[in-house]
Design a protein around this motif. Structure first.
Motif, PDB file in Angstrom:
ATOM      1  N   PHE A  48       0.857  -1.187   0.000  1.00  0.00           N
ATOM      2  CA  PHE A  48       0.000   0.000   0.000  1.00  0.00           C
ATOM      3  C   PHE A  48       0.892   1.235   0.000  1.00  0.00           C
ATOM      4  O   PHE A  48       1.723   1.413   0.899  1.00  0.00           O
ATOM      5  CB  PHE A  48      -0.893  -0.007   1.239  1.00  0.00           C
ATOM      6  N   ILE A  49       0.714   2.108  -1.008  1.00  0.00           N
ATOM      7  CA  ILE A  49       1.489   3.350  -1.116  1.00  0.00           C
ATOM      8  C   ILE A  49       0.525   4.519  -1.188  1.00  0.00           C
ATOM      9  O   ILE A  49      -0.409   4.529  -1.992  1.00  0.00           O
ATOM     10  CB  ILE A  49       2.384   3.339  -2.369  1.00  0.00           C
ATOM     11  N   LYS A  50       0.740   5.517  -0.339  1.00  0.00           N
ATOM     12  CA  LYS A  50      -0.140   6.685  -0.310  1.00  0.00           C
ATOM     13  C   LYS A  50       0.676   7.952  -0.081  1.00  0.00           C
ATOM     14  O   LYS A  50       1.636   7.954   0.694  1.00  0.00           O
ATOM     15  CB  LYS A  50      -1.181   6.531   0.803  1.00  0.00           C
ATOM     16  N   ASP A  51       0.291   9.032  -0.760  1.00  0.00           N
ATOM     17  CA  ASP A  51       0.898  10.357  -0.560  1.00  0.00           C
ATOM     18  C   ASP A  51       2.417  10.297  -0.607  1.00  0.00           C
ATOM     19  O   ASP A  51       3.112  10.934   0.205  1.00  0.00           O
ATOM     20  CB  ASP A  51       0.450  10.950   0.790  1.00  0.00           C
ATOM     21  N   SER A  52       2.950   9.564  -1.561  1.00  0.00           N
ATOM     22  CA  SER A  52       4.392   9.339  -1.605  1.00  0.00           C
ATOM     23  C   SER A  52       4.980   9.613  -2.982  1.00  0.00           C
ATOM     24  O   SER A  52       4.263   9.688  -3.988  1.00  0.00           O
ATOM     25  CB  SER A  52       4.716   7.901  -1.172  1.00  0.00           C
ATOM     26  N   ILE A  53       6.304   9.762  -3.011  1.00  0.00           N
ATOM     27  CA  ILE A  53       7.057   9.981  -4.239  1.00  0.00           C
ATOM     28  C   ILE A  53       8.098   8.873  -4.327  1.00  0.00           C
ATOM     29  O   ILE A  53       8.926   8.721  -3.423  1.00  0.00           O
ATOM     30  CB  ILE A  53       7.761  11.352  -4.226  1.00  0.00           C
ATOM     31  N   ILE A  54       8.047   8.102  -5.406  1.00  0.00           N
ATOM     32  CA  ILE A  54       8.971   6.979  -5.574  1.00  0.00           C
ATOM     33  C   ILE A  54       9.849   7.270  -6.792  1.00  0.00           C
ATOM     34  O   ILE A  54       9.366   7.338  -7.920  1.00  0.00           O
ATOM     35  CB  ILE A  54       8.217   5.647  -5.776  1.00  0.00           C
ATOM     36  N   HIS A  55      11.134   7.438  -6.565  1.00  0.00           N
ATOM     37  CA  HIS A  55      12.071   7.784  -7.619  1.00  0.00           C
ATOM     38  C   HIS A  55      12.386   6.583  -8.526  1.00  0.00           C
ATOM     39  O   HIS A  55      12.053   5.435  -8.194  1.00  0.00           O
ATOM     40  CB  HIS A  55      13.341   8.359  -7.002  1.00  0.00           C
ATOM     41  N   PRO A  56      13.055   6.805  -9.664  1.00  0.00           N
ATOM     42  CA  PRO A  56      13.236   5.746 -10.673  1.00  0.00           C
ATOM     43  C   PRO A  56      13.968   4.503 -10.164  1.00  0.00           C
ATOM     44  O   PRO A  56      14.807   4.575  -9.266  1.00  0.00           O
ATOM     45  CB  PRO A  56      14.071   6.445 -11.763  1.00  0.00           C
ATOM     46  N   LYS A  57      13.609   3.376 -10.770  1.00  0.00           N
ATOM     47  CA  LYS A  57      14.298   2.094 -10.585  1.00  0.00           C
ATOM     48  C   LYS A  57      14.295   1.617  -9.140  1.00  0.00           C
ATOM     49  O   LYS A  57      15.219   0.927  -8.697  1.00  0.00           O
ATOM     50  CB  LYS A  57      15.731   2.182 -11.128  1.00  0.00           C
ATOM     51  N   THR A  58      13.276   2.001  -8.400  1.00  0.00           N
ATOM     52  CA  THR A  58      13.112   1.540  -7.023  1.00  0.00           C
ATOM     53  C   THR A  58      12.220   0.298  -7.006  1.00  0.00           C
ATOM     54  O   THR A  58      11.232   0.231  -7.731  1.00  0.00           O
ATOM     55  CB  THR A  58      12.504   2.655  -6.153  1.00  0.00           C
ATOM     56  N   VAL A  59      12.580  -0.647  -6.176  1.00  0.00           N
ATOM     57  CA  VAL A  59      11.805  -1.883  -6.041  1.00  0.00           C
ATOM     58  C   VAL A  59      11.238  -1.950  -4.631  1.00  0.00           C
ATOM     59  O   VAL A  59      11.987  -1.943  -3.643  1.00  0.00           O
ATOM     60  CB  VAL A  59      12.677  -3.126  -6.310  1.00  0.00           C
ATOM     61  N   ILE A  60       9.900  -1.983  -4.525  1.00  0.00           N
ATOM     62  CA  ILE A  60       9.230  -2.093  -3.231  1.00  0.00           C
ATOM     63  C   ILE A  60       8.602  -3.482  -3.148  1.00  0.00           C
ATOM     64  O   ILE A  60       7.818  -3.865  -4.016  1.00  0.00           O
ATOM     65  CB  ILE A  60       8.166  -0.991  -3.068  1.00  0.00           C
ATOM     66  N   ILE A  99       3.827   2.238   2.652  1.00  0.00           N
ATOM     67  CA  ILE A  99       4.604   3.462   2.435  1.00  0.00           C
ATOM     68  C   ILE A  99       3.635   4.629   2.444  1.00  0.00           C
ATOM     69  O   ILE A  99       2.774   4.742   1.561  1.00  0.00           O
ATOM     70  CB  ILE A  99       5.352   3.430   1.091  1.00  0.00           C
ATOM     71  N   ASP A 100       3.726   5.492   3.422  1.00  0.00           N
ATOM     72  CA  ASP A 100       2.780   6.601   3.562  1.00  0.00           C
ATOM     73  C   ASP A 100       3.550   7.896   3.803  1.00  0.00           C
ATOM     74  O   ASP A 100       4.365   7.978   4.729  1.00  0.00           O
ATOM     75  CB  ASP A 100       1.825   6.323   4.731  1.00  0.00           C
ATOM     76  N   LYS A 101       3.295   8.890   2.965  1.00  0.00           N
ATOM     77  CA  LYS A 101       3.921  10.210   3.063  1.00  0.00           C
ATOM     78  C   LYS A 101       5.443  10.082   3.152  1.00  0.00           C
ATOM     79  O   LYS A 101       6.077  10.536   4.102  1.00  0.00           O
ATOM     80  CB  LYS A 101       3.380  10.985   4.267  1.00  0.00           C
ATOM     81  N   ALA A 102       6.000   9.484   2.124  1.00  0.00           N
ATOM     82  CA  ALA A 102       7.441   9.253   2.082  1.00  0.00           C
ATOM     83  C   ALA A 102       7.992   9.588   0.702  1.00  0.00           C
ATOM     84  O   ALA A 102       7.262   9.647  -0.294  1.00  0.00           O
ATOM     85  CB  ALA A 102       7.756   7.807   2.443  1.00  0.00           C
ATOM     86  N   ILE A 103       9.295   9.818   0.651  1.00  0.00           N
ATOM     87  CA  ILE A 103      10.022  10.020  -0.601  1.00  0.00           C
ATOM     88  C   ILE A 103      11.093   8.939  -0.644  1.00  0.00           C
ATOM     89  O   ILE A 103      12.010   8.924   0.186  1.00  0.00           O
ATOM     90  CB  ILE A 103      10.667  11.417  -0.666  1.00  0.00           C
ATOM     91  N   ILE A 104      10.965   8.005  -1.582  1.00  0.00           N
ATOM     92  CA  ILE A 104      11.922   6.909  -1.696  1.00  0.00           C
ATOM     93  C   ILE A 104      12.866   7.227  -2.854  1.00  0.00           C
ATOM     94  O   ILE A 104      12.424   7.400  -3.990  1.00  0.00           O
ATOM     95  CB  ILE A 104      11.220   5.554  -1.954  1.00  0.00           C
ATOM     96  N   MET A 105      14.143   7.308  -2.570  1.00  0.00           N
ATOM     97  CA  MET A 105      15.133   7.685  -3.579  1.00  0.00           C
ATOM     98  C   MET A 105      15.334   6.585  -4.611  1.00  0.00           C
ATOM     99  O   MET A 105      14.892   5.454  -4.434  1.00  0.00           O
ATOM    100  CB  MET A 105      16.445   8.071  -2.899  1.00  0.00           C
ATOM    101  N   ASP A 106      16.017   6.915  -5.685  1.00  0.00           N
ATOM    102  CA  ASP A 106      16.168   6.005  -6.807  1.00  0.00           C
ATOM    103  C   ASP A 106      17.045   4.788  -6.466  1.00  0.00           C
ATOM    104  O   ASP A 106      17.955   4.863  -5.647  1.00  0.00           O
ATOM    105  CB  ASP A 106      16.746   6.732  -8.026  1.00  0.00           C
ATOM    106  N   LYS A 107      16.712   3.690  -7.131  1.00  0.00           N
ATOM    107  CA  LYS A 107      17.477   2.436  -7.052  1.00  0.00           C
ATOM    108  C   LYS A 107      17.529   1.851  -5.639  1.00  0.00           C
ATOM    109  O   LYS A 107      18.480   1.148  -5.280  1.00  0.00           O
ATOM    110  CB  LYS A 107      18.893   2.637  -7.598  1.00  0.00           C
ATOM    111  N   ILE A 108      16.511   2.141  -4.829  1.00  0.00           N
ATOM    112  CA  ILE A 108      16.433   1.583  -3.477  1.00  0.00           C
ATOM    113  C   ILE A 108      15.571   0.321  -3.507  1.00  0.00           C
ATOM    114  O   ILE A 108      14.529   0.281  -4.162  1.00  0.00           O
ATOM    115  CB  ILE A 108      15.821   2.621  -2.504  1.00  0.00           C
ATOM    116  N   ASN A 109      15.994  -0.699  -2.800  1.00  0.00           N
ATOM    117  CA  ASN A 109      15.203  -1.934  -2.664  1.00  0.00           C
ATOM    118  C   ASN A 109      14.578  -1.975  -1.278  1.00  0.00           C
ATOM    119  O   ASN A 109      15.291  -2.011  -0.260  1.00  0.00           O
ATOM    120  CB  ASN A 109      16.094  -3.165  -2.868  1.00  0.00           C
ATOM    121  N   ILE A 110      13.259  -1.951  -1.221  1.00  0.00           N
ATOM    122  CA  ILE A 110      12.526  -1.998   0.041  1.00  0.00           C
ATOM    123  C   ILE A 110      12.068  -3.442   0.278  1.00  0.00           C
ATOM    124  O   ILE A 110      11.277  -3.978  -0.499  1.00  0.00           O
ATOM    125  CB  ILE A 110      11.298  -1.058   0.010  1.00  0.00           C
ATOM    126  N   PRO A 111      12.559  -4.087   1.338  1.00  0.00           N
ATOM    127  CA  PRO A 111      12.214  -5.500   1.578  1.00  0.00           C
ATOM    128  C   PRO A 111      10.732  -5.701   1.892  1.00  0.00           C
ATOM    129  O   PRO A 111      10.017  -4.774   2.283  1.00  0.00           O
ATOM    130  CB  PRO A 111      13.081  -5.867   2.790  1.00  0.00           C
TER     131      PRO A 111
END
Length: 382
Positions: free
Chosen positions: A323-335, A341-353
Motif C-alpha cells: 500500500f502506497i499513499k501520498d508518496s514519491i517513488i524515484h526511478p528504478k526503485t523496487v518495493i 509506504i505513507d507520506k514518504a520520498i523513496i530515492m532512486d534504485k532503493i530496494n525496500i524489503p
C-alpha cells in the motif's frame, strides 16, 4: 553576434535543506514530477519564451546536471549561435570552487555575457517549479523604461518574513527592498527572477567586486545600491503557480500539487510544453490485483499493489499487497510485497524489503528514504 537578451541560470546551490536528495547532485538536478528534473521547468520557460542564449552556472556536484543538460537538445538550445553553455566554477588558490554570492556568480562570468553584447540580462534560479513567459516580463521592463525589473508573487502574509519583500508604489515602482522582514509591509515576494539593463548592471557588478564589505548578492547588495542611487526599479506581478522546492516539505508538496487536476497543465500543456529527456520505455504494467487512484505512474513500472495519490517515476516495481499513499517513488526503485509506504520520498534504485513500514505521518515532514538511512526501516537489510 549581438543578442537582445541573454539568460543566466543560477543552478549551483548545494541545497542542504533537501538532505539526502542533494547529497550527490545539485538541487536543480533532483528528479521531479515523474519524468523530469527540477531545472527542466526553467529551461522550458526559456525555450517557450524564445530566449535561446543562456549560461548555466553550476558549482556543487555538477556531474549529473551537466549530463542532463548536455548540448541542450530537449529544449532546442543546441545552437551554434547562442544555445546553452554550462559554465564551470572558478577555483581560487585554496582549490575551493564556490561563488561568493549570486552577484559574484554573474561577475565571474562577465566575459561570457560580453561576447553577446546584450541590451538586457535575465537572471534566473534553477530550483523553482512554474511556467512563465519571460518575454511578457521583458515587455513590461521596456514599457516602464526600467533599469531593473523583479518578478514578484503574492505570498500569505504569515509567510512573508521568509522572503525578500518589495515595497512598491501604486504603479509598481520599487522604493524599498526588505530582505526577510520581521514585520513585512506587504506580501509581494521576490521570485529571484530579474531583468537588468546589462550596461547598467555591469557597472554595479564591477564596483561591487571591489567592495570587501559586500556579500556580493543581488538582494543584499546590488538592488539596495541601485535604489539608493535612484535607479528605476519596477516589480512585475506573476499570478500563476510557483513553488520554491528548496525544502523536503515544499518538494513533496509540489509533487503532490501535480495530482491536482487544476495543475495538471504544468505537465500536459500543449501551448507551453515542459521538455526533458524522453526515455524509450514500455508502458507501465498494472497487475490484475492492483488498485491505482489519483496517481501519476510513469512508463516502465510494474504495479501489483495499491497506489493512492502518489507520484511514481519510471521503472518502479510495487509488489503484491503493498500500500502506497501520498508518496514519491524515484526511478528504478523496487518495493517488495506487503509493505506500507505513507507520506514518504523513496530515492532512486532503493530496494525496500517485504513487510517494510514507512509512515511519514508521525514526523514533521515527509520521510526521505535513501542509502544513508534505509537500514533504519529495514532492520539492517539493504
Amino acid at each position: 553576434m549581438a543578442k537582445e537578451i541573454v539568460g543566466m541560470l543560477l543552478a549551483g546551490g548545494k541545497g542542504t535543506r533537501l538532505g539526502q536528495l542533494t547529497k550527490n547532485v545539485a538541487k536543480p538536478a533532483v528528479p521531479f514530477g515523474g519524468k523530469y528534473r527540477i531545472i527542466d521547468f526553467t529551461l522550458s520557460n526559456l525555450t517557450n519564451s524564445n530566449i535561446n542564449t543562456v549560461g548555466v552556472l553550476v558549482q556543487y556536484a555538477p556531474l549529473m546536471l551537466n549530463r542532463h543538460i548536455g548540448m541542450g537538445k530537449p529544449w532546442s538550445l543546441d545552437k551554434l549561435d547562442g544555445g546553452v553553455t554550462v559554465l564551470a566554477p572558478f577555483a581560487n588558490q585554496t582549490g575551493a570552487s564556490w561563488f561568493e554570492g549570486t552577484a559574484d556568480a554573474i561577475t565571474k562570468n562577465i566575459h561570457f555575457i560580453d561576447q553577446y553584447d546584450p541590451e538586457y540580462l535575465l537572471i534566473l534560479s534553477g530550483d523553482h517549479i512554474y511556467q512563465m513567459d519571460y518575454q511578457a516580463m521583458l515587455n513590461h521592463h521596456k514599457e516602464k523604461n526600467a533599469d531593473a525589473t523583479i518578478s514578484v508573487i503574492e505570498v500569505p502574509f504569515e509567510e512573508a518574513s521568509r522572503f525578500g519583500i518589495l515595497n512598491t508604489e501604486d504603479d509598481l515602482k520599487i522604493y524599498e527592498f526588505d530582505e526577510k522582514p520581521a514585520v513585512p509591509k506587504n506580501n509581494l515576494a521576490s521570485m529571484g527572477i530579474y531583468i537588468f539593463n546589462w550596461k547598467v548592471l555591469r557597472e554595479y557588478l564591477v564596483e561591487d567586486e571591489k567592495d570587501t564589505q559586500s556579500e556580493h548578492d543581488f538582494g543584499n547588495d546590488i538592488i539596495p545600491k541601485m535604489l539608493e542611487d535612484n535607479k528605476l526599479l519596477y516589480a512585475y506581478r506573476f499570478d500563476g503557480y510557483w513553488k520554491d522546492v528548496g525544502t523536503i516539505q515544499s518538494y513533496w508538496e509540489a509533487n503532490m500539487d501535480l495530482l491536482n487536476e487544476d495543475l495538471s497543465e504544468l505537465l500536459n500543456s500543449k501551448t507551453w510544453p515542459t521538455f526533458s529527456h524522453e526515455a524509450n520505455l514500455p508502458p507501465q504494467f498494472i497487475g490484475s490485483e492492483a488498485n491505482i487512484t489519483d496517481s501519476l505512474i510513469c512508463p516502465g513500472s510494474f504495479i501489483f499493489g495499491h497506489v493512492e495519490h502518489s507520484v511514481l517515476f519510471s521503472e518502479v516495481t510495487v509488489g503484491n499487497g503493498t500500500f502506497i499513499k501520498d508518496s514519491i517513488i524515484h526511478p528504478k526503485t523496487v518495493i517488495g510485497e506487503n509493505c506500507k509506504i505513507d507520506k514518504a520520498i523513496i530515492m532512486d534504485k532503493i530496494n525496500i524489503p517485504d513487510g517494510t513500514v514507512i509512515d511519514g505521518n508521525t514526523s514533521e515532514e515527509p520521510i526521505v528514504v535513501g542509502p544513508d538511512n534505509l537500514s533504519e526501516f529495514t532492520g539492517g537489510t539493504k
